[in-house]
Design a protein around this motif. Structure first.
Motif, short mmCIF file in Angstrom:
data_model
loop_
_atom_site.label_atom_id
_atom_site.label_comp_id
_atom_site.label_asym_id
_atom_site.label_seq_id
_atom_site.Cartn_x
_atom_site.Cartn_y
_atom_site.Cartn_z
N ARG A 52 -0.73 -6.54 -2.25
CA ARG A 52 0.25 -7.89 -2.18
C ARG A 52 -0.22 -9.20 -2.79
O ARG A 52 0.70 -9.87 -3.20
CB ARG A 52 0.25 -8.60 -0.82
N PHE A 98 -4.48 -3.57 0.57
CA PHE A 98 -3.23 -3.88 1.15
C PHE A 98 -3.81 -5.64 0.56
O PHE A 98 -2.73 -5.93 -0.26
CB PHE A 98 -3.30 -3.97 2.77
N ARG A 99 -4.09 -7.13 0.99
CA ARG A 99 -4.17 -7.74 -0.02
C ARG A 99 -4.22 -8.06 -1.09
O ARG A 99 -3.29 -8.90 -1.19
CB ARG A 99 -5.59 -8.63 0.95
N ASP A 128 7.01 1.02 -0.52
CA ASP A 128 6.19 1.44 -0.90
C ASP A 128 5.75 1.64 -2.44
O ASP A 128 5.01 1.38 -3.48
CB ASP A 128 6.02 3.23 -1.10
N MET A 155 0.98 -1.20 0.44
CA MET A 155 0.10 -0.41 -0.14
C MET A 155 0.61 1.02 -0.05
O MET A 155 1.75 1.38 0.50
CB MET A 155 -0.78 0.07 1.04
N SER A 212 -9.27 -0.26 3.37
CA SER A 212 -7.75 -0.69 3.90
C SER A 212 -7.14 -2.10 4.29
O SER A 212 -5.87 -2.60 3.05
CB SER A 212 -6.81 0.00 5.56
N PHE A 220 -2.35 5.52 2.39
CA PHE A 220 -2.24 5.97 4.39
C PHE A 220 -2.57 6.93 4.65
O PHE A 220 -2.78 7.04 5.49
CB PHE A 220 -0.34 4.78 4.72
#
Length: 285
Positions: free
Chosen positions: A179, A175-176, A193, A1, A171, A6
């Motif tokens: 990734r 994020f997942r 990042d 992320m 969030s 963020f």
């Protein structure tokens, strides 16, 4: 992320967190407004009793009630008391509903009480003709919160909680997702990042694409494969440049500087020079 994402989420979360603080501030202002109004009632009661010098003591808040205490004894007529209270409460816009109890100071016995829901100018004052003798009294005001306001407060609380939950879920999802993409594609390496695309020899940062030369890409791959471990200069030269001569040795520092420049947007990524030994890629997770 990304760091920018963020920051965006943090800004939203901060706004939501400030909502309760705003509510507390408004509540404090409301308490002050109520106490000032009740002191006005207390002063008028003393004046009605012929006392223009005694003080109204500080208002005491007890849960949703407020106690008015007096420095001196006084007497009152119920009709006059009700009219005084109503006039002040109407001016203060606090007449949506309240209960008034007059108690003896020592025994806490209630000598007079009434409940006001709406005032329509009717002469419906309980015990209006009865005189209450001079003595030490306290007045206890209990404000009746309108059902609509209570429902609104509950709705705001639910909205606040649901907003925080939704924010966390979004969030976690992003994020997942990022990734997961990096793991599914063997040509993508997550570097803080950044995302390093080995196939296209470029760095991805938010919507920006930063091109790398083939040597820069090979150097970054080598450093990443041994992340947080020092690689000797001779090993770097042999693995990246092979037998291209002494000229390469003199330019290694130049390539390291170029990589540092292209990775400078994320302070968690560092290429550290171990003096007299070599270099290592440091990632602060």
């Amino acid at each position: 992320m990304s760091l920018k994402y963020f920051k965006f989420l943090f800004a939203i979360a901060t706004c939501f967190m400030l909502l309760p603080l705003t509510g507390y501030s408004q509540e404090a202002q409301s308490d002050q407004h109520i106490e000032v109004s009740l002191r006005m009632i207390g002063h008028q009661i003393l004046l009605n009793s012929g006392d223009s010098t005694s003080r109204v003591l500080p208002i005491e808040k007890i849960n949703n009630s407020y106690k008015i205490r007096f420095e001196s004894d006084f007497e009152f007529q119920p009709e006059e008391l009700v009219q005084t209270v109503n006039q002040v409460m109407q001016k203060a816009k606090l007449d949506s509903g309240y209960i008034v109890e007059v108690k003896e100071c020592e025994t806490e016995a209630i000598v007079y009480a009434y409940e006001m829901i709406t005032w329509e100018g009717k002469d419906l004052i309980p015990c209006s003709s009865r005189d209450v003798p001079k003595s030490c009294y306290t007045l206890l005001f209990t404000l009746l919160q309108p059902q609509e306001q209570a429902s609104q407060n509950n709705s705001q609380l639910i909205y606040f909680l649901l907003s925080i939950i939704a924010l966390l879920l979004v969030s976690i999802y992003f994020f997942r997702r990022k990734r997961g993409k990096a793991k599914r594609n063997p040509n993508l390496i997550v570097l803080g990042d950044y995302t390093f695309d080995k196939l296209n020899t470029e760095l991805l940062f938010d919507k920006e694409r930063i091109e790398l030369t083939s040597k820069e890409a090979d150097l970054l791959i080598l450093l990443h494969d041994a992340v947080n471990t020092t690689i000797e200069r001779e090993v770097i030269l042999k693995r990246v440049w092979g037998d291209e001569g002494d000229y390469v040795g003199r330019t290694l520092d130049v390539f390291i500087s170029k990589l540092r420049k292209k990775l400078e947007a994320d302070s968690k990524i560092k290429i550290v020079n171990i003096r007299g030994v070599g270099y290592k890629l440091v990632l602060d997770v």
